[in-house]
Design an enzyme around this catalytic site. Structure first.
Site, PDB file in Angstrom:
ATOM      1  N   TYR A   1     -58.763  52.250  -1.754  1.00 17.36           N
ATOM      2  CA  TYR A   1     -58.297  52.057  -3.125  1.00 17.36           C
ATOM      3  C   TYR A   1     -58.353  53.349  -3.926  1.00 17.36           C
ATOM      4  O   TYR A   1     -58.800  53.359  -5.063  1.00 17.36           O
ATOM      5  CB  TYR A   1     -59.137  50.946  -3.780  1.00 17.36           C
ATOM      6  CG  TYR A   1     -58.813  49.568  -3.198  1.00 17.36           C
ATOM      7  CD1 TYR A   1     -57.780  48.809  -3.741  1.00 17.36           C
ATOM      8  CD2 TYR A   1     -59.493  49.068  -2.098  1.00 17.36           C
ATOM      9  CE1 TYR A   1     -57.456  47.566  -3.209  1.00 17.36           C
ATOM     10  CE2 TYR A   1     -59.174  47.832  -1.562  1.00 17.36           C
ATOM     11  CZ  TYR A   1     -58.154  47.093  -2.119  1.00 17.36           C
ATOM     12  OH  TYR A   1     -57.826  45.865  -1.583  1.00 17.36           O
TER      13      TYR A   1
ATOM     14  N   TRP B   1     -52.446  45.109  -0.721  1.00 16.08           N
ATOM     15  CA  TRP B   1     -53.346  44.062  -1.218  1.00 16.08           C
ATOM     16  C   TRP B   1     -52.914  43.732  -2.625  1.00 16.08           C
ATOM     17  O   TRP B   1     -52.961  44.611  -3.471  1.00 16.08           O
ATOM     18  CB  TRP B   1     -54.807  44.529  -1.223  1.00 16.08           C
ATOM     19  CG  TRP B   1     -55.757  43.406  -1.491  1.00 16.08           C
ATOM     20  CD1 TRP B   1     -56.439  43.156  -2.643  1.00 16.08           C
ATOM     21  CD2 TRP B   1     -56.103  42.369  -0.570  1.00 16.08           C
ATOM     22  NE1 TRP B   1     -57.200  42.031  -2.504  1.00 16.08           N
ATOM     23  CE2 TRP B   1     -57.008  41.528  -1.245  1.00 16.08           C
ATOM     24  CE3 TRP B   1     -55.725  42.048   0.740  1.00 16.08           C
ATOM     25  CZ2 TRP B   1     -57.553  40.382  -0.639  1.00 16.08           C
ATOM     26  CZ3 TRP B   1     -56.269  40.924   1.322  1.00 16.08           C
ATOM     27  CH2 TRP B   1     -57.171  40.111   0.633  1.00 16.08           C
TER      28      TRP B   1
ATOM     29  N   ASP C   1     -64.483  38.341  -2.268  1.00 19.77           N
ATOM     30  CA  ASP C   1     -63.749  38.360  -3.527  1.00 19.77           C
ATOM     31  C   ASP C   1     -62.650  37.291  -3.577  1.00 19.77           C
ATOM     32  O   ASP C   1     -61.511  37.577  -3.868  1.00 19.77           O
ATOM     33  CB  ASP C   1     -63.139  39.771  -3.691  1.00 19.77           C
ATOM     34  CG  ASP C   1     -62.408  39.956  -5.001  1.00 19.77           C
ATOM     35  OD1 ASP C   1     -62.862  39.428  -6.028  1.00 19.77           O
ATOM     36  OD2 ASP C   1     -61.359  40.646  -4.993  1.00 19.77           O
TER      37      ASP C   1
ATOM     38  N   TYR D   1     -60.277  51.927  -7.361  1.00 14.15           N
ATOM     39  CA  TYR D   1     -61.739  51.976  -7.450  1.00 14.15           C
ATOM     40  C   TYR D   1     -62.245  53.419  -7.405  1.00 14.15           C
ATOM     41  O   TYR D   1     -63.320  53.723  -7.906  1.00 14.15           O
ATOM     42  CB  TYR D   1     -62.388  51.173  -6.319  1.00 14.15           C
ATOM     43  CG  TYR D   1     -62.143  49.675  -6.409  1.00 14.15           C
ATOM     44  CD1 TYR D   1     -62.542  48.952  -7.530  1.00 14.15           C
ATOM     45  CD2 TYR D   1     -61.510  48.991  -5.377  1.00 14.15           C
ATOM     46  CE1 TYR D   1     -62.317  47.584  -7.622  1.00 14.15           C
ATOM     47  CE2 TYR D   1     -61.292  47.615  -5.461  1.00 14.15           C
ATOM     48  CZ  TYR D   1     -61.697  46.927  -6.580  1.00 14.15           C
ATOM     49  OH  TYR D   1     -61.473  45.579  -6.663  1.00 14.15           O
TER      50      TYR D   1
ATOM     51  N   ASN E   1     -59.193  49.645   4.522  1.00 11.35           N
ATOM     52  CA  ASN E   1     -58.928  49.185   3.161  1.00 11.35           C
ATOM     53  C   ASN E   1     -59.325  50.316   2.223  1.00 11.35           C
ATOM     54  O   ASN E   1     -60.500  50.696   2.188  1.00 11.35           O
ATOM     55  CB  ASN E   1     -59.789  47.957   2.825  1.00 11.35           C
ATOM     56  CG  ASN E   1     -59.401  46.723   3.620  1.00 11.35           C
ATOM     57  OD1 ASN E   1     -58.397  46.722   4.315  1.00 11.35           O
ATOM     58  ND2 ASN E   1     -60.183  45.669   3.500  1.00 11.35           N
TER      59      ASN E   1
ATOM     60  N   LYS F   1     -54.180  41.862  -8.096  1.00 11.91           N
ATOM     61  CA  LYS F   1     -53.510  42.890  -7.297  1.00 11.91           C
ATOM     62  C   LYS F   1     -52.251  42.362  -6.623  1.00 11.91           C
ATOM     63  O   LYS F   1     -51.610  43.072  -5.837  1.00 11.91           O
ATOM     64  CB  LYS F   1     -54.465  43.476  -6.250  1.00 11.91           C
ATOM     65  CG  LYS F   1     -55.632  44.230  -6.882  1.00 11.91           C
ATOM     66  CD  LYS F   1     -56.403  45.061  -5.881  1.00 11.91           C
ATOM     67  CE  LYS F   1     -57.620  45.687  -6.521  1.00 11.91           C
ATOM     68  NZ  LYS F   1     -58.681  44.702  -6.887  1.00 11.91           N
TER      69      LYS F   1
ATOM     70  N   GLU G   1     -55.394  47.414   3.450  1.00  5.44           N
ATOM     71  CA  GLU G   1     -55.402  47.090   2.021  1.00  5.44           C
ATOM     72  C   GLU G   1     -55.235  48.366   1.215  1.00  5.44           C
ATOM     73  O   GLU G   1     -55.932  49.361   1.464  1.00  5.44           O
ATOM     74  CB  GLU G   1     -56.725  46.433   1.577  1.00  5.44           C
ATOM     75  CG  GLU G   1     -56.920  45.024   2.088  1.00  5.44           C
ATOM     76  CD  GLU G   1     -58.192  44.366   1.537  1.00  5.44           C
ATOM     77  OE1 GLU G   1     -58.654  44.743   0.434  1.00  5.44           O
ATOM     78  OE2 GLU G   1     -58.710  43.473   2.228  1.00  5.44           O
TER      79      GLU G   1
ATOM     80  N   ASN H   1     -63.759  41.508   8.158  1.00  9.18           N
ATOM     81  CA  ASN H   1     -63.229  42.318   7.074  1.00  9.18           C
ATOM     82  C   ASN H   1     -64.363  43.004   6.327  1.00  9.18           C
ATOM     83  O   ASN H   1     -65.269  42.332   5.808  1.00  9.18           O
ATOM     84  CB  ASN H   1     -62.447  41.458   6.072  1.00  9.18           C
ATOM     85  CG  ASN H   1     -61.910  42.283   4.912  1.00  9.18           C
ATOM     86  OD1 ASN H   1     -60.979  43.063   5.078  1.00  9.18           O
ATOM     87  ND2 ASN H   1     -62.515  42.130   3.727  1.00  9.18           N
ATOM     88  N   GLU H   2     -64.304  44.323   6.299  1.00  4.87           N
ATOM     89  CA  GLU H   2     -65.224  45.142   5.505  1.00  4.87           C
ATOM     90  C   GLU H   2     -66.696  44.811   5.705  1.00  4.87           C
ATOM     91  O   GLU H   2     -67.444  44.666   4.733  1.00  4.87           O
ATOM     92  CB  GLU H   2     -64.879  45.060   4.020  1.00  4.87           C
ATOM     93  CG  GLU H   2     -63.529  45.648   3.678  1.00  4.87           C
ATOM     94  CD  GLU H   2     -63.376  45.917   2.175  1.00  4.87           C
ATOM     95  OE1 GLU H   2     -64.218  45.449   1.402  1.00  4.87           O
ATOM     96  OE2 GLU H   2     -62.413  46.614   1.814  1.00  4.87           O
TER      97      GLU H   2
HETATM   98  C1  BDP Z   1     -61.499  44.576  -0.679  1.00  2.00           C
HETATM   99  C2  BDP Z   1     -61.592  43.197  -0.045  1.00  2.00           C
HETATM  100  C3  BDP Z   1     -60.711  42.169  -0.708  1.00  2.00           C
HETATM  101  C4  BDP Z   1     -60.783  42.306  -2.212  1.00  2.00           C
HETATM  102  C5  BDP Z   1     -60.287  43.702  -2.573  1.00  2.00           C
HETATM  103  C6  BDP Z   1     -60.275  43.932  -4.090  1.00  2.00           C
HETATM  104  O1  BDP Z   1     -61.311  43.248   1.339  1.00  2.00           O
HETATM  105  O2  BDP Z   1     -61.085  40.870  -0.308  1.00  2.00           O
HETATM  106  O3  BDP Z   1     -60.094  41.316  -2.884  1.00  2.00           O
HETATM  107  O4  BDP Z   1     -61.136  44.644  -2.012  1.00  2.00           O
HETATM  108  O5  BDP Z   1     -61.288  44.383  -4.609  1.00  2.00           O
HETATM  109  O6  BDP Z   1     -62.751  45.101  -0.735  1.00  2.00           O
HETATM  110  O7  BDP Z   1     -59.281  43.613  -4.724  1.00  2.00           O
END
Ligand code: BDP
Length: 598
Positions: free
Chosen positions: A475, A555, A162, A479, A473, A574, A510, A419-420
């Site tokens: 959200y 993040w 992303d 999300y 990470n 973000k 994150e 990462n992820e």
């Molecule tokens: C995570 C990723 C990051 C993205 C973030 C997002 O590690 O790179 O920018 O989500 O969706 O999955 O903002």
């Protein structure tokens, strides 16, 4: 790998400036031998910078394939008899380099340096032509991965991470000299025992004939404090320097000693190099992350190298400004999401006592997700046709180069190998197990981890067993449970309790919410400044209830550019700061919390 430095025996020239530049969308330059003379039909392009946004041209921004750079430089007359080296701090994502008509280097990977001994082609006092072809294509065998798809309207680059696929010469290019017999590498490992510090050093020497070894040459290592006073000395290619009454390197107080390594031949100094050394220890004890034996709580951000116009081009103004903003807000650390940053950034962190989680460019090794959007899976992530053994070799080499470059930085306390990535399948476990082993073998002194994403909950993740630290990470409230902070709080706490049961330290690498600066609401909804602040406060309540949580990285530090997508409006929003570094309201929320903690 040692950075070029001016010392009593070494000199360097920075080749930053305007280079001749030409895109090669048809890929004809290699056949036509564009390095063999002045680059035809060239425009000017600044180095360092990403080329994408500098010219006002969609063809440049969205270019796929080769981009050619060329400059000329006069080798200083005074370098006669010296070894001359050409070094690129980065070329994203791969490059081939020629000096005049001779190919001198090729390199895979966009974020670590490479160099070539060009003594044979660099006659002192003469000008040389330096040409680099830089290729930006992402494939299953690149780190990060991607796919170039043939469509009826031409080739299109698809990738699973992303942030925008900026490319070019993002960092300085150097010409430097050393004596033919020279110090090739230095490794330091530091220790603390009460008021006594130790610096375990190892020097590698290279040069004309291996006679450059101990038998003929002498190696001296002198440690000086920040005022330049000698505090310890030793001779030989390895040894331990002991410092009584040590001043440790600590978060918030980046005290640095200087290690001066000299290679001598009788009374004559052959080569010398100076290295900044911070004396500190890092270890994990249960769910604590200890720096100098004290539990450390990470506050800060996942960042990006991302700027208007410059793209990923290194810029000292933003370097100093971003660190000033981090100090203002109370951030004591950051992660180099999602690739190794310029060495200037780590040097600055060393000097300022900012703690760094150092990450490889392995991002997007997960075809089940794209920029936070979980959905269609057009390709399996790990398979003989996609990310395979050859990809793992490239990943392993990226880890080798990262550790070789950054091993001596006191600011780096933890390696992040990816990462992820997909981490719930046996294929992912088999892919990662040797990469963790390799990282530990290369550096037994720092913990190793990877960053887990929301599809791999406790009990499902097959890679976390290799990780010293649980990096998550998440959200919830963005999300997941979008707009429902109460529901998010319950669900998030339940998941974290599951992770806490594993008995390892947890760093939230994150958490964040897209926010349009200037959008205000009295009943906060997603995208508003108020929602971002309330979202962060909800997360903090959860973290404070779980003892194993020993760090929080929001993040992102700032808004940044992404590829075009229906869920991105002018990039990822973000950021706690806008792309041009204005604070959103949440910056004050964080400042109140973090300045109270640190
Ligand atoms: C995570 C990723 C990051 C993205 C973030 C997002 O590690 O790179 O920018 O989500 O969706 O999955 O903002």
């Amino acid at each position: 790998m040692l950075r070029p430095r001016d010392t009593a025996t070494r000199e360097r020239r920075n080749l930053s400036g305007l280079w001749a530049f030409r895109l090669d969308p048809a890929g004809v330059g290699r056949e036509a031998g564009w390095w063999q003379g002045r680059l035809p039909e060239a425009r000017e392009m600044p180095v360092p910078a990403s080329y994408n946004d500098v010219l006002v041209d969609a063809g440049v921004r969205d270019h796929i394939g080769d981009a050619w750079y060329q400059t000329t430089v006069r080798v200083p007359r005074g370098w006669a008899g010296q070894r001359v080296v050409l070094r690129f701090d980065s070329a994203t994502h791969r490059a081939v380099v020629w000096v005049d008509d001779v190919e001198v280097a090729s390199h895979e990977g966009g974020y670590t340096p490479f160099e070539a001994d060009i003594t044979a082609y660099a006659r002192p006092g003469r000008e040389i032509r330096v040409t680099a072809v830089v290729n930006n294509e992402l494939t299953w065998q690149s780190v990060p991965p991607g796919v170039v798809e043939d469509t009826p309207s031409g080739r299109r680059q698809n990738y699973f991470h992303d942030f925008f696929n900026y490319a070019g010469l993002h960092r300085p290019v150097w010409l430097y000299c050393t004596s033919p017999d020279h110090i090739d590498d230095i490794t330091v490992v530091t220790g603390l025992d009460g008021a006594v510090g130790t610096v375990d050093y190892r020097v590698e020497v290279a040069g004309a004939g291996e006679a450059a070894g101990d038998a003929v040459r002498q190696i001296r290592a002198v440690l000086e404090d920040a005022e330049g006073a000698e505090v310890a000395r030793s001779t030989g290619a390895s040894g331990v320097l002991t410092v009584e009454g040590v001043r440790p390197w600590q978060p918030g107080a980046g005290y640095l000693y200087t290690l001066r390594v000299e290679l001598a031949d009788g009374g004559e100094l052959v080569d010398d190099y100076t290295l900044a050394v911070g004396i500190r220890t890092v270890e994990i004890d249960g769910t604590n992350f200890l720096i100098n034996g004290e539990p450390f709580y990470f506050t800060g951000f996942g960042k990006h190298e991302d700027l208007p116009i410059r793209g990923k081009g290194h810029d000292d103004v933003f370097l100093v400004h971003d660190f000033a903003l981090m100090e203002w807000i109370g951030a004591n650390s950051f992660r180099t999401s999602h690739y190794p940053y310029a060495e200037e950034v780590l040097d600055h962190a060393d000097r300022h006592g900012i703690v760094v989680i150092d990450e490889t460019a392995a991002v997007g090794q997960n075809t089940g997700v794209g920029g936070g959007i979980v959905g269609s899976r057009p390709y399996p992530t790990f398979s003989p046709e996609t990310i395979n053994d050859a990809s793992r070799d490239v990943h392993a080499q990226a880890i080798r180069e990262l550790v070789a470059r950054d091993k001596n930085h006191p600011c780096v306390v933890l390696w992040s190998v990816a990462n992820e990535p997909e981490s719930t399948t046996e294929a992912s476990r088999d892919y990662f197990e040797p990469l963790f082993a390799l990282t530990r073998e290369l550096d037994p002194t720092r913990p190793v981890g990877f960053v887990n994403m929301l599809l791999a909950r406790p009990g499902m993740d097959l890679v976390m067993q290799f990780s010293d630290v649980i990096m998550l990470n998440r959200y919830y409230g963005w999300y997941l449970n979008t707009g429902d902070l109460a529901g998010a709080e319950t669900a998030w706490q339940a998941e974290l309790e599951g992770w806490a049961a594993e008995g390892k330290p947890i760093i939230i690498t994150e958490y964040g919410a897209d926010t349009i600066t200037g959008l205000h609401q009295v009943t906060p909804q997603p995208w508003s400044e108020e929602y971002q602040a309330e979202y962060l406060e909800m997360n903090h309540r959860v973290f404070d209830r779980i003892d194993a949580v020993i760090g929080e990285h929001v993040w992102n530090f700032a808004d940044f550019a992404t590829k075009s997508a229906i869920f991105r409006v002018d990039g990822n929003k973000k950021g706690v700061f806008t792309r041009d570094r204005h604070p959103k309201s949440a910056a004050h929320t964080l400042r109140r919390r973090w300045r109270g903690k640190n």
